[in-house]
Design a protein around this motif. Structure first.
Motif, PDB file in Angstrom:
ATOM      1  N   MET A 216     -33.553  40.963  11.398  1.00 20.44           N
ATOM      2  CA  MET A 216     -32.741  39.747  11.280  1.00 20.44           C
ATOM      3  C   MET A 216     -31.521  39.811  12.196  1.00 20.44           C
ATOM      4  O   MET A 216     -31.119  38.803  12.770  1.00 20.44           O
ATOM      5  CB  MET A 216     -32.291  39.544   9.830  1.00 20.44           C
ATOM      6  N   ALA A 217     -30.939  40.999  12.315  1.00 12.70           N
ATOM      7  CA  ALA A 217     -29.762  41.140  13.180  1.00 12.70           C
ATOM      8  C   ALA A 217     -30.101  40.770  14.621  1.00 12.70           C
ATOM      9  O   ALA A 217     -29.245  40.277  15.370  1.00 12.70           O
ATOM     10  CB  ALA A 217     -29.225  42.578  13.112  1.00 12.70           C
ATOM     11  N   GLU A 218     -31.335  40.993  14.999  1.00 10.62           N
ATOM     12  CA  GLU A 218     -31.755  40.656  16.362  1.00 10.62           C
ATOM     13  C   GLU A 218     -32.243  39.221  16.483  1.00 10.62           C
ATOM     14  O   GLU A 218     -32.539  38.765  17.582  1.00 10.62           O
ATOM     15  CB  GLU A 218     -32.882  41.592  16.808  1.00 10.62           C
ATOM     16  N   GLY A 219     -32.376  38.537  15.347  1.00  6.86           N
ATOM     17  CA  GLY A 219     -32.882  37.171  15.399  1.00  6.86           C
ATOM     18  C   GLY A 219     -34.311  37.111  15.920  1.00  6.86           C
ATOM     19  O   GLY A 219     -34.701  36.189  16.619  1.00  6.86           O
ATOM     20  N   TRP A 220     -35.087  38.132  15.543  1.00  3.14           N
ATOM     21  CA  TRP A 220     -36.496  38.160  15.966  1.00  3.14           C
ATOM     22  C   TRP A 220     -37.332  37.634  14.798  1.00  3.14           C
ATOM     23  O   TRP A 220     -37.515  38.328  13.805  1.00  3.14           O
ATOM     24  CB  TRP A 220     -36.893  39.593  16.324  1.00  3.14           C
ATOM     25  N   PHE A 221     -37.838  36.421  14.941  1.00  7.63           N
ATOM     26  CA  PHE A 221     -38.434  35.748  13.791  1.00  7.63           C
ATOM     27  C   PHE A 221     -39.953  35.768  13.784  1.00  7.63           C
ATOM     28  O   PHE A 221     -40.583  35.101  12.977  1.00  7.63           O
ATOM     29  CB  PHE A 221     -37.932  34.292  13.727  1.00  7.63           C
ATOM     30  N   ARG A 222     -40.535  36.525  14.686  1.00  9.33           N
ATOM     31  CA  ARG A 222     -41.990  36.517  14.737  1.00  9.33           C
ATOM     32  C   ARG A 222     -42.667  37.370  13.661  1.00  9.33           C
ATOM     33  O   ARG A 222     -43.626  36.934  13.052  1.00  9.33           O
ATOM     34  CB  ARG A 222     -42.452  36.973  16.131  1.00  9.33           C
ATOM     35  N   PRO A 223     -42.231  38.605  13.432  1.00  6.67           N
ATOM     36  CA  PRO A 223     -43.011  39.452  12.528  1.00  6.67           C
ATOM     37  C   PRO A 223     -42.809  39.111  11.061  1.00  6.67           C
ATOM     38  O   PRO A 223     -41.721  38.723  10.640  1.00  6.67           O
ATOM     39  CB  PRO A 223     -42.468  40.852  12.809  1.00  6.67           C
ATOM     40  N   ARG A 224     -43.852  39.265  10.280  1.00  8.35           N
ATOM     41  CA  ARG A 224     -43.688  39.341   8.835  1.00  8.35           C
ATOM     42  C   ARG A 224     -43.321  40.783   8.508  1.00  8.35           C
ATOM     43  O   ARG A 224     -43.850  41.731   9.099  1.00  8.35           O
ATOM     44  CB  ARG A 224     -44.969  38.948   8.115  1.00  8.35           C
ATOM     45  N   LEU A 225     -42.419  40.945   7.560  1.00  4.77           N
ATOM     46  CA  LEU A 225     -41.935  42.268   7.190  1.00  4.77           C
ATOM     47  C   LEU A 225     -42.391  42.544   5.772  1.00  4.77           C
ATOM     48  O   LEU A 225     -41.972  41.869   4.832  1.00  4.77           O
ATOM     49  CB  LEU A 225     -40.407  42.307   7.278  1.00  4.77           C
ATOM     50  N   LEU A 226     -43.263  43.513   5.638  1.00  9.16           N
ATOM     51  CA  LEU A 226     -43.887  43.745   4.331  1.00  9.16           C
ATOM     52  C   LEU A 226     -43.881  45.227   3.957  1.00  9.16           C
ATOM     53  O   LEU A 226     -44.083  46.088   4.813  1.00  9.16           O
ATOM     54  CB  LEU A 226     -45.337  43.234   4.349  1.00  9.16           C
ATOM     55  N   PRO A 227     -43.672  45.490   2.680  1.00 13.31           N
ATOM     56  CA  PRO A 227     -43.724  46.878   2.194  1.00 13.31           C
ATOM     57  C   PRO A 227     -45.166  47.266   1.885  1.00 13.31           C
ATOM     58  O   PRO A 227     -46.093  46.469   2.032  1.00 13.31           O
ATOM     59  CB  PRO A 227     -42.918  46.789   0.893  1.00 13.31           C
ATOM     60  N   GLN A 228     -45.335  48.497   1.434  1.00 11.75           N
ATOM     61  CA  GLN A 228     -46.620  48.924   0.885  1.00 11.75           C
ATOM     62  C   GLN A 228     -46.548  48.765  -0.627  1.00 11.75           C
ATOM     63  O   GLN A 228     -45.978  49.610  -1.318  1.00 11.75           O
ATOM     64  CB  GLN A 228     -46.903  50.374   1.273  1.00 11.75           C
ATOM     65  N   LEU A 229     -47.115  47.683  -1.126  1.00 15.13           N
ATOM     66  CA  LEU A 229     -47.034  47.413  -2.567  1.00 15.13           C
ATOM     67  C   LEU A 229     -47.688  48.516  -3.389  1.00 15.13           C
ATOM     68  O   LEU A 229     -47.247  48.821  -4.489  1.00 15.13           O
ATOM     69  CB  LEU A 229     -47.713  46.082  -2.908  1.00 15.13           C
ATOM     70  N   HIS A 230     -48.771  49.087  -2.850  1.00 11.66           N
ATOM     71  CA  HIS A 230     -49.454  50.125  -3.633  1.00 11.66           C
ATOM     72  C   HIS A 230     -48.563  51.352  -3.825  1.00 11.66           C
ATOM     73  O   HIS A 230     -48.640  52.033  -4.836  1.00 11.66           O
ATOM     74  CB  HIS A 230     -50.785  50.521  -2.989  1.00 11.66           C
ATOM     75  N   VAL A 231     -47.707  51.625  -2.835  1.00 18.07           N
ATOM     76  CA  VAL A 231     -46.774  52.746  -2.994  1.00 18.07           C
ATOM     77  C   VAL A 231     -45.724  52.385  -4.049  1.00 18.07           C
ATOM     78  O   VAL A 231     -45.330  53.215  -4.878  1.00 18.07           O
ATOM     79  CB  VAL A 231     -46.113  53.103  -1.646  1.00 18.07           C
ATOM     80  N   LEU A 232     -45.301  51.128  -4.036  1.00 21.82           N
ATOM     81  CA  LEU A 232     -44.362  50.657  -5.060  1.00 21.82           C
ATOM     82  C   LEU A 232     -44.974  50.814  -6.450  1.00 21.82           C
ATOM     83  O   LEU A 232     -44.310  51.217  -7.402  1.00 21.82           O
ATOM     84  CB  LEU A 232     -44.027  49.182  -4.788  1.00 21.82           C
ATOM     85  N   LEU A 233     -46.272  50.493  -6.555  1.00 24.58           N
ATOM     86  CA  LEU A 233     -46.918  50.477  -7.871  1.00 24.58           C
ATOM     87  C   LEU A 233     -47.409  51.851  -8.321  1.00 24.58           C
ATOM     88  O   LEU A 233     -47.333  52.189  -9.492  1.00 24.58           O
ATOM     89  CB  LEU A 233     -48.108  49.506  -7.860  1.00 24.58           C
ATOM     90  N   TRP A 234     -47.934  52.596  -7.377  1.00 25.28           N
ATOM     91  CA  TRP A 234     -48.618  53.826  -7.761  1.00 25.28           C
ATOM     92  C   TRP A 234     -48.165  55.062  -6.981  1.00 25.28           C
ATOM     93  O   TRP A 234     -48.821  56.112  -7.075  1.00 25.28           O
ATOM     94  CB  TRP A 234     -50.134  53.647  -7.571  1.00 25.28           C
ATOM     95  N   GLY A 235     -47.119  54.959  -6.189  1.00 28.40           N
ATOM     96  CA  GLY A 235     -46.756  56.083  -5.338  1.00 28.40           C
ATOM     97  C   GLY A 235     -47.888  56.354  -4.361  1.00 28.40           C
ATOM     98  O   GLY A 235     -48.506  55.421  -3.846  1.00 28.40           O
ATOM     99  N   ASN A 236     -48.196  57.612  -4.127  1.00 24.33           N
ATOM    100  CA  ASN A 236     -49.278  57.950  -3.204  1.00 24.33           C
ATOM    101  C   ASN A 236     -50.553  58.377  -3.928  1.00 24.33           C
ATOM    102  O   ASN A 236     -51.442  59.002  -3.339  1.00 24.33           O
ATOM    103  CB  ASN A 236     -48.828  59.065  -2.259  1.00 24.33           C
ATOM    104  N   LYS A 237     -50.608  58.021  -5.187  1.00 26.71           N
ATOM    105  CA  LYS A 237     -51.792  58.361  -5.987  1.00 26.71           C
ATOM    106  C   LYS A 237     -53.044  57.766  -5.348  1.00 26.71           C
ATOM    107  O   LYS A 237     -53.024  56.646  -4.843  1.00 26.71           O
ATOM    108  CB  LYS A 237     -51.594  57.790  -7.396  1.00 26.71           C
ATOM    109  N   ARG A 238     -54.127  58.519  -5.406  1.00 27.79           N
ATOM    110  CA  ARG A 238     -55.370  58.038  -4.793  1.00 27.79           C
ATOM    111  C   ARG A 238     -56.205  57.200  -5.767  1.00 27.79           C
ATOM    112  O   ARG A 238     -56.095  57.338  -6.965  1.00 27.79           O
ATOM    113  CB  ARG A 238     -56.198  59.228  -4.321  1.00 27.79           C
ATOM    114  N   GLY A 239     -57.035  56.359  -5.206  1.00 27.73           N
ATOM    115  CA  GLY A 239     -58.028  55.638  -6.005  1.00 27.73           C
ATOM    116  C   GLY A 239     -57.479  54.418  -6.718  1.00 27.73           C
ATOM    117  O   GLY A 239     -58.100  53.905  -7.645  1.00 27.73           O
ATOM    118  N   VAL A 240     -56.335  53.939  -6.287  1.00 28.03           N
ATOM    119  CA  VAL A 240     -55.798  52.684  -6.843  1.00 28.03           C
ATOM    120  C   VAL A 240     -55.313  51.807  -5.702  1.00 28.03           C
ATOM    121  O   VAL A 240     -55.215  52.230  -4.570  1.00 28.03           O
ATOM    122  CB  VAL A 240     -54.604  52.919  -7.815  1.00 28.03           C
TER     123      VAL A 240
END
Lengths: 240, 240
Positions: A216-240
């Motif tokens: 945002m500081a650069e005013g670059w509006f092209r990319p979508r900025l997204l987290p890893q929801l699975h890490v939010l939900l399950w950490g690095n646990k496998r199989g989810v």
């Protein structure tokens, strides 16, 4: 005469769960994770599908067996199947995709873009994720462009770049400029990759915040900025 | 003779930041939050744009003034402007949208679907978010269908439903079945709406996890399940 089909090396098949990242974030999916990779990214979060040390844990399955498992997990209700890895483009997923499409399923696939496959054109979404400097790998752009060309018939082609630091960010901007026509997703890197250790939700938030502030500081509006929801939900646990 | 334009009541204009929820999650945007609402949802997280007690804090601006501010915040670089509220459909955003589109900007708008506007057709994304039972409100489906019809020319129409509890969830499934052709996003409700209190990132994760488990257990693969990223990043703080 057609050569006999080689079995696929499959690290895991799991779901249904939600796609945790990228353009299909939040979408119900079954994952098919291929074993084997031509890269060794320093921060790889899927070494169990990359490192040869895990090779004995990969199942040798033909496409029909993989498909039977996907159908079982999804109860025969069509959804989007996400093929990941490792680098799934090492292997021939064309027969699997054809079987699934015949029953109304869609397929998304993510690859670093080092190996082009004609069956990329059968995907609903092809995610090309070239690896930034922090990975220690260096993309072969001719191979990447061949992947792009192979994906022309796909429903969508998305450029996804993981950003760990300022050098990665500068690199991501340059790569994005090189491919102005592609949908673009930037994702903060996750340095906590031990499957046995928890990841604090606040850490996931803080890493995204860093990236949001920067873009945002650069005013670059092209990319979508997204987290890893699975890490939010399950950490690095496998199989989810 | 055309009647003189009535000024818009604007609760806040802020950004650029990322869209925190729904189909455009992660996309850079400037928000224009309209003041005034025909609903009083029990768990409203934007009472400063709804309750008449805040009316004195809403600015009376004509479309040109709003547009000048959006252009200033975005540095004149086109992006998607998100019009929210309150219920922005109470007011006439047609002139603002026309001004912005003439300069290459796109517009997304979210409304509960109680008031249809012909300028819905000028939107890139129309988000219709009918309110579930926990809100204490009851949708007028004839009005909702009129909104759908008005949005036919829009780039996309998305159905977004907030789910707080099991009753909301059952309702969401029924509403989704009623509109089989629409893209569907389910979002866990956020009961922590005090702008002065922090929200734990883990709480955001836990609420999404509840919804993911519920939807996957039923094998319902249609909805995308998404959190409110802005709550994850900033709690209920305003202006971000």
């Amino acid at each position: 005469m057609k050569p006999p089909e080689r079995p696929l090396r499959i690290a895991e098949i799991f779901g249904p769960t939600i796609q945790g990242e990228g353009a299909l974030i939040g979408q119900p999916t079954v994952f098919v994770r291929a074993g084997g990779c031509d890269y060794r990214c320093s921060w790889c979060d899927s070494m169990h599908a990359v490192d040869s040390a895990y090779r004995d844990s990969w199942a040798a399955m033909d496409a029909a067996q993989v498909w039977a498992r996907v159908r079982e997990l999804s109860g025969g209700r069509p959804l989007t199947v996400s093929i990941s890895g490792g680098n799934p483009a090492i292997q021939d997923f064309g027969p699997l995709i054809a079987m699934g499409r015949a029953e109304g399923y869609a397929f998304a696939l993510e690859t670093q873009g080092s190996i082009a496959r004609d069956w990329f054109a059968q995907l609903s979404v092809l995610v090309l994720s070239p690896k930034p400097p922090s990975s220690g790998e260096r993309p072969d752009w001719a191979a990447f462009d061949a992947c792009l060309a192979a994906g022309q018939g796909a429903g969508a082609v998305v450029l996804k770049i993981v950003v760990f630091d300022d050098a990665d960010y500068a690199w991501a901007r340059a790569v994005a400029d090189r491919y102005p026509g592609l949908d673009l997703v930037l994702q903060p890197g996750n340095p906590e990759v031990d499957p046995d250790l928890p990841v604090a939700a606040q850490d996931v938030a803080d890493r995204l915040l860093w990236l949001v502030d920067k873009v945002m500081a650069e005013g670059w509006f092209r990319p979508r900025l997204l987290p890893q929801l699975h890490v939010l939900l399950w950490g690095n646990k496998r199989g989810v």
